[in-house]
Write a protein that holds these residues in place. Structure first.
Motif, PDB file in Angstrom:
ATOM      1  N   GLY A   1      63.218 -28.205  14.654  1.00 13.05           N
ATOM      2  CA  GLY A   1      62.516 -28.775  14.365  1.00 13.05           C
ATOM      3  C   GLY A   1      62.942 -29.227  13.029  1.00 13.05           C
ATOM      4  O   GLY A   1      63.266 -28.544  12.043  1.00 13.05           O
ATOM      5  N   ARG A   2      61.820 -30.480  13.008  1.00 15.96           N
ATOM      6  CA  ARG A   2      61.841 -31.307  11.675  1.00 15.96           C
ATOM      7  C   ARG A   2      61.429 -30.263  10.477  1.00 15.96           C
ATOM      8  O   ARG A   2      60.210 -29.323  10.745  1.00 15.96           O
ATOM      9  CB  ARG A   2      61.768 -32.677  11.773  1.00 15.96           C
ATOM     10  CG  ARG A   2      62.573 -34.004  12.319  1.00 15.96           C
ATOM     11  CD  ARG A   2      62.330 -35.157  11.482  1.00 15.96           C
ATOM     12  NE  ARG A   2      62.967 -36.146  12.460  1.00 15.96           N
ATOM     13  CZ  ARG A   2      64.170 -36.495  11.960  1.00 15.96           C
ATOM     14  NH1 ARG A   2      64.569 -36.410  10.355  1.00 15.96           N
ATOM     15  NH2 ARG A   2      64.325 -37.168  12.612  1.00 15.96           N
ATOM     16  N   VAL A   3      61.793 -29.818   9.280  1.00 13.09           N
ATOM     17  CA  VAL A   3      61.291 -28.868   8.448  1.00 13.09           C
ATOM     18  C   VAL A   3      60.808 -29.588   7.113  1.00 13.09           C
ATOM     19  O   VAL A   3      61.926 -30.780   6.571  1.00 13.09           O
ATOM     20  CB  VAL A   3      61.977 -27.579   8.320  1.00 13.09           C
ATOM     21  CG1 VAL A   3      62.315 -27.119   9.496  1.00 13.09           C
ATOM     22  CG2 VAL A   3      63.437 -27.901   7.893  1.00 13.09           C
ATOM     23  N   SER A   4      60.610 -29.611   6.149  1.00  8.78           N
ATOM     24  CA  SER A   4      60.265 -29.922   4.949  1.00  8.78           C
ATOM     25  C   SER A   4      61.030 -29.320   3.616  1.00  8.78           C
ATOM     26  O   SER A   4      62.059 -28.248   4.611  1.00  8.78           O
ATOM     27  CB  SER A   4      58.748 -29.390   4.152  1.00  8.78           C
ATOM     28  OG  SER A   4      58.448 -28.143   4.414  1.00  8.78           O
ATOM     29  N   ASP A   5      61.053 -29.740   2.941  1.00  3.47           N
ATOM     30  CA  ASP A   5      61.935 -29.451   1.883  1.00  3.47           C
ATOM     31  C   ASP A   5      61.863 -27.333   1.405  1.00  3.47           C
ATOM     32  O   ASP A   5      63.041 -26.879   1.669  1.00  3.47           O
ATOM     33  CB  ASP A   5      62.018 -30.040   0.709  1.00  3.47           C
ATOM     34  CG  ASP A   5      63.099 -31.163   0.295  1.00  3.47           C
ATOM     35  OD1 ASP A   5      63.384 -30.905   1.984  1.00  3.47           O
ATOM     36  OD2 ASP A   5      62.940 -32.042  -0.276  1.00  3.47           O
ATOM     37  N   PRO A   6      60.632 -27.163   1.190  1.00  2.00           N
ATOM     38  CA  PRO A   6      60.113 -25.943   1.115  1.00  2.00           C
ATOM     39  C   PRO A   6      60.659 -24.840   2.319  1.00  2.00           C
ATOM     40  O   PRO A   6      60.793 -23.680   2.207  1.00  2.00           O
ATOM     41  CB  PRO A   6      58.752 -26.434   0.351  1.00  2.00           C
ATOM     42  CG  PRO A   6      58.212 -27.224   0.404  1.00  2.00           C
ATOM     43  CD  PRO A   6      59.531 -28.250   0.961  1.00  2.00           C
TER      44      PRO A   6
ATOM     45  N   CYS B   1      73.903 -30.121  -6.283  1.00  2.00           N
ATOM     46  CA  CYS B   1      73.415 -29.184  -4.959  1.00  2.00           C
ATOM     47  C   CYS B   1      71.555 -28.110  -5.910  1.00  2.00           C
ATOM     48  O   CYS B   1      71.160 -27.699  -5.028  1.00  2.00           O
ATOM     49  CB  CYS B   1      73.890 -28.102  -4.186  1.00  2.00           C
ATOM     50  SG  CYS B   1      74.088 -26.890  -5.126  1.00  2.00           S
ATOM     51  N   ASP B   2      71.933 -28.913  -6.757  1.00  2.10           N
ATOM     52  CA  ASP B   2      70.498 -27.720  -7.988  1.00  2.10           C
ATOM     53  C   ASP B   2      69.287 -28.386  -7.789  1.00  2.10           C
ATOM     54  O   ASP B   2      68.305 -27.918  -8.812  1.00  2.10           O
ATOM     55  CB  ASP B   2      71.009 -27.838  -9.239  1.00  2.10           C
ATOM     56  CG  ASP B   2      71.361 -29.376  -9.864  1.00  2.10           C
ATOM     57  OD1 ASP B   2      72.088 -30.128  -9.009  1.00  2.10           O
ATOM     58  OD2 ASP B   2      70.803 -29.508 -11.243  1.00  2.10           O
ATOM     59  N   HIS B   3      69.057 -29.394  -6.660  1.00  4.50           N
ATOM     60  CA  HIS B   3      67.923 -29.889  -6.550  1.00  4.50           C
ATOM     61  C   HIS B   3      66.982 -29.189  -5.550  1.00  4.50           C
ATOM     62  O   HIS B   3      65.952 -29.039  -5.704  1.00  4.50           O
ATOM     63  CB  HIS B   3      67.467 -31.226  -6.194  1.00  4.50           C
ATOM     64  CG  HIS B   3      68.560 -31.403  -4.422  1.00  4.50           C
ATOM     65  ND1 HIS B   3      70.049 -31.452  -4.465  1.00  4.50           N
ATOM     66  CD2 HIS B   3      68.159 -30.622  -2.956  1.00  4.50           C
ATOM     67  CE1 HIS B   3      70.160 -30.714  -3.194  1.00  4.50           C
ATOM     68  NE2 HIS B   3      69.492 -30.880  -2.454  1.00  4.50           N
ATOM     69  N   VAL B   4      68.170 -28.003  -5.247  1.00  5.92           N
ATOM     70  CA  VAL B   4      67.250 -26.815  -4.253  1.00  5.92           C
ATOM     71  C   VAL B   4      66.649 -25.832  -5.010  1.00  5.92           C
ATOM     72  O   VAL B   4      65.630 -24.731  -4.773  1.00  5.92           O
ATOM     73  CB  VAL B   4      67.739 -26.328  -3.181  1.00  5.92           C
ATOM     74  CG1 VAL B   4      68.521 -27.152  -2.253  1.00  5.92           C
ATOM     75  CG2 VAL B   4      69.225 -25.921  -3.990  1.00  5.92           C
ATOM     76  N   LEU B   5      67.405 -25.556  -6.156  1.00  8.91           N
ATOM     77  CA  LEU B   5      66.486 -24.672  -7.390  1.00  8.91           C
ATOM     78  C   LEU B   5      65.025 -24.956  -8.197  1.00  8.91           C
ATOM     79  O   LEU B   5      64.357 -24.176  -8.250  1.00  8.91           O
ATOM     80  CB  LEU B   5      67.123 -24.372  -8.086  1.00  8.91           C
ATOM     81  CG  LEU B   5      68.768 -24.035  -7.996  1.00  8.91           C
ATOM     82  CD1 LEU B   5      69.699 -24.039  -8.946  1.00  8.91           C
ATOM     83  CD2 LEU B   5      69.397 -22.234  -7.217  1.00  8.91           C
ATOM     84  N   LEU B   6      64.662 -26.204  -7.325  1.00 12.62           N
ATOM     85  CA  LEU B   6      63.715 -26.774  -8.007  1.00 12.62           C
ATOM     86  C   LEU B   6      62.306 -26.688  -7.050  1.00 12.62           C
ATOM     87  O   LEU B   6      61.135 -26.835  -7.168  1.00 12.62           O
ATOM     88  CB  LEU B   6      63.207 -28.627  -8.775  1.00 12.62           C
ATOM     89  CG  LEU B   6      64.546 -28.384  -9.982  1.00 12.62           C
ATOM     90  CD1 LEU B   6      64.286 -29.810  -9.621  1.00 12.62           C
ATOM     91  CD2 LEU B   6      64.444 -27.243 -11.021  1.00 12.62           C
ATOM     92  N   VAL B   7      63.272 -26.487  -5.402  1.00 13.80           N
ATOM     93  CA  VAL B   7      61.735 -26.115  -4.259  1.00 13.80           C
ATOM     94  C   VAL B   7      61.054 -24.610  -4.363  1.00 13.80           C
ATOM     95  O   VAL B   7      61.643 -24.240  -4.889  1.00 13.80           O
ATOM     96  CB  VAL B   7      62.498 -26.861  -3.333  1.00 13.80           C
ATOM     97  CG1 VAL B   7      61.788 -26.708  -2.053  1.00 13.80           C
ATOM     98  CG2 VAL B   7      63.430 -28.414  -2.887  1.00 13.80           C
ATOM     99  N   GLN B   8      60.087 -25.033  -3.595  1.00 14.59           N
ATOM    100  CA  GLN B   8      59.493 -23.112  -4.319  1.00 14.59           C
ATOM    101  C   GLN B   8      59.664 -22.950  -3.055  1.00 14.59           C
ATOM    102  O   GLN B   8      58.800 -23.800  -1.934  1.00 14.59           O
ATOM    103  CB  GLN B   8      58.649 -23.685  -4.458  1.00 14.59           C
ATOM    104  CG  GLN B   8      56.919 -22.207  -4.139  1.00 14.59           C
ATOM    105  CD  GLN B   8      57.866 -20.742  -5.226  1.00 14.59           C
ATOM    106  OE1 GLN B   8      58.134 -20.813  -5.849  1.00 14.59           O
ATOM    107  NE2 GLN B   8      57.976 -20.089  -4.559  1.00 14.59           N
ATOM    108  N   PRO B   9      60.193 -22.137  -1.952  1.00 17.11           N
ATOM    109  CA  PRO B   9      60.819 -21.972  -0.562  1.00 17.11           C
ATOM    110  C   PRO B   9      59.208 -21.863   0.148  1.00 17.11           C
ATOM    111  O   PRO B   9      58.186 -20.771  -0.427  1.00 17.11           O
ATOM    112  CB  PRO B   9      61.683 -20.445  -0.767  1.00 17.11           C
ATOM    113  CG  PRO B   9      62.058 -20.366  -1.716  1.00 17.11           C
ATOM    114  CD  PRO B   9      61.331 -21.207  -2.939  1.00 17.11           C
ATOM    115  N   ASP B  10      59.217 -22.065   1.020  1.00 16.65           N
ATOM    116  CA  ASP B  10      58.067 -21.267   2.033  1.00 16.65           C
ATOM    117  C   ASP B  10      58.468 -20.958   3.358  1.00 16.65           C
ATOM    118  O   ASP B  10      59.561 -21.461   4.129  1.00 16.65           O
ATOM    119  CB  ASP B  10      57.553 -22.883   2.150  1.00 16.65           C
ATOM    120  CG  ASP B  10      55.939 -22.809   3.268  1.00 16.65           C
ATOM    121  OD1 ASP B  10      55.843 -21.767   4.060  1.00 16.65           O
ATOM    122  OD2 ASP B  10      55.437 -23.560   3.769  1.00 16.65           O
ATOM    123  N   ALA B  11      58.231 -19.475   2.825  1.00 14.92           N
ATOM    124  CA  ALA B  11      58.527 -18.656   4.588  1.00 14.92           C
ATOM    125  C   ALA B  11      57.962 -18.696   6.015  1.00 14.92           C
ATOM    126  O   ALA B  11      58.312 -17.667   6.607  1.00 14.92           O
ATOM    127  CB  ALA B  11      58.653 -16.665   3.791  1.00 14.92           C
TER     128      ALA B  11
END
Length: 368
Positions: A255-260, A176-186
């Motif tokens: 809806g469908r959301v991007s990874d960020p 699950c560590d792939h999520v730590l490489l994503v810059q969250p988009d609020a």
């Protein structure tokens, strides 16, 4: 790692270019982690290839060669490509299939079957889908050299339904560590008028085994009237209503959301609710934990195995139980902080590097 007898280990890349699913996410992450691991191997004498349909965009791998199909196969249907073209084109290679299905004609294969839900949750799938998957599973489980799956629970289900023998199945937990490489988009918070830490996140999925109905019922009660339930994914309000569900006014559809965007929603959510009646693994709860989001789950399927003591559990058939647990997580700051700390610690053990290493070790051991 031991040297294998095959010159090439070929990944079945049929899934590239298809609509994204959780199974596809696992395959992409496993291939990327394998690509990184290959550089650490010395003297194996083995090449790695990703075989894809022509003109499909794939990530730029450093150690895995991307092989595109012969132009003559361009007009083939996806199923014909996988069942006919792929085994003939790679007949001397060992084929790795990571998305449930693979070519029946190629015995020197390993296939990752993520779950047995066409058997255990038949109402979630169309009759044609169930029949096709059961047909392929029957032969894949007997013909292919290795069957991978993603949890001990799924292994037990594959044995229970006669798909493969226990000694043929290797369990590899997802990372699950792939999520730590994503810059969250609020930005979705503003778009949906959400208050940080005061909404609950869940899947927008109408499949019966996902059990979102228990959340709709919970959020229709007075205890959660001031809390928003945010559903992310393809299903819409109309999709739920056509199935007879009543969608309360405090439910919002992202809806469908991007990874960020998903990382942003998870990072700011009061909790992730995951009430599935069965799951082969359940990746969203681990992703949420890694991002510091408390998790509420049903104690069924692989969820207790995957979430361990880092989640709170609620009866999947009792909306009132979900209301109580959600209210507690949102209002009890000490409990919330404890869940966040334990969730981060627990999720840190699930890495894609470990998963890829176990994958290659199993393939090499089978081909000594």
């Amino acid at each position: 790692m031991s040297t294998v007898q095959y010159r090439t280990i070929a990944f079945n890349g049929k899934f590239f270019g298809a609509a994204p699913t959780g199974v596809h996410r696992v395959a992409e992450q496993l291939i990327a982690a394998t690509d990184a691991l290959i550089a650490k191997q010395t003297g194996s004498g083995v090449d790695y290839a990703l075989v894809v349909r022509n003109r499909i965009a794939v990530p730029p791998y450093r150690n895995i060669l991307c092989v595109r199909e012969n132009p003559l196969a361009r007009r083939m249907h996806r199923i014909a490509w996988e069942q006919c073209y792929l085994p003939m084109a790679r007949r001397k290679d060992f084929i790795l299939n990571l998305c449930n299905l693979g070519p029946l004609l190629h015995r020197d294969s390993a296939t990752m079957i993520h779950d047995a839900q066409v058997y255990s949750a038949p109402d979630s799938y169309s009759p044609g889908f169930r029949l096709w998957y059961k047909f392929l599973f029957f032969f894949i489980g007997r013909r292919h050299r290795i069957i991978f799956t993603v949890s001990e629970f799924s292994k037990g289900e594959l044995v229970r339904y006669g798909i493969a023998s226990a000694e043929k199945i290797t369990v590899i937990h997802n990372g699950c560590d792939h999520v730590l490489l994503v810059q969250p988009d609020a930005r979705p918070l503003a778009a949906l008028n959400l208050e940080s830490k005061r909404y609950v996140l869940a899947l927008a999925n109408t499949q019966k085994h996902k059990n979102i109905a228990v959340l709709l019922n919970a959020f229709s009660g007075p205890e959660l009237r001031d809390v928003a339930l945010v559903l992310f994914g393809a299903a819409t309000k109309a999709d739920f209503e056509v199935l007879g569900h009543v969608v309360p006014p405090n439910v919002r559809f992202a809806g469908r959301v991007s990874d960020p965007e998903l990382a942003g929603l998870m990072s700011h959510a009061g909790a992730l609710a995951f009430p599935s009646l069965t799951e082969g693994f359940g990746l969203p709860p681990l992703e949420a934990m890694a991002l510091g989001c408390p998790v509420l789950a049903a104690p069924l399927g692989a969820l207790p195995e995957v979430c361990g003591d880092a989640a709170l559990y609620a009866d999947p058939f009792d909306p009132q139980a979900w209301s109580l647990k959600i209210r507690t997580v949102l209002d009890d700051e000490a409990l919330r902080e404890a869940l966040i700390a334990e969730g981060r610690r627990h999720a840190a053990a699930f890495t894609w590097e470990r998963a890829a290493r176990e994958l290659l070790e199993a393939v090499n051991a089978a081909n000594r």
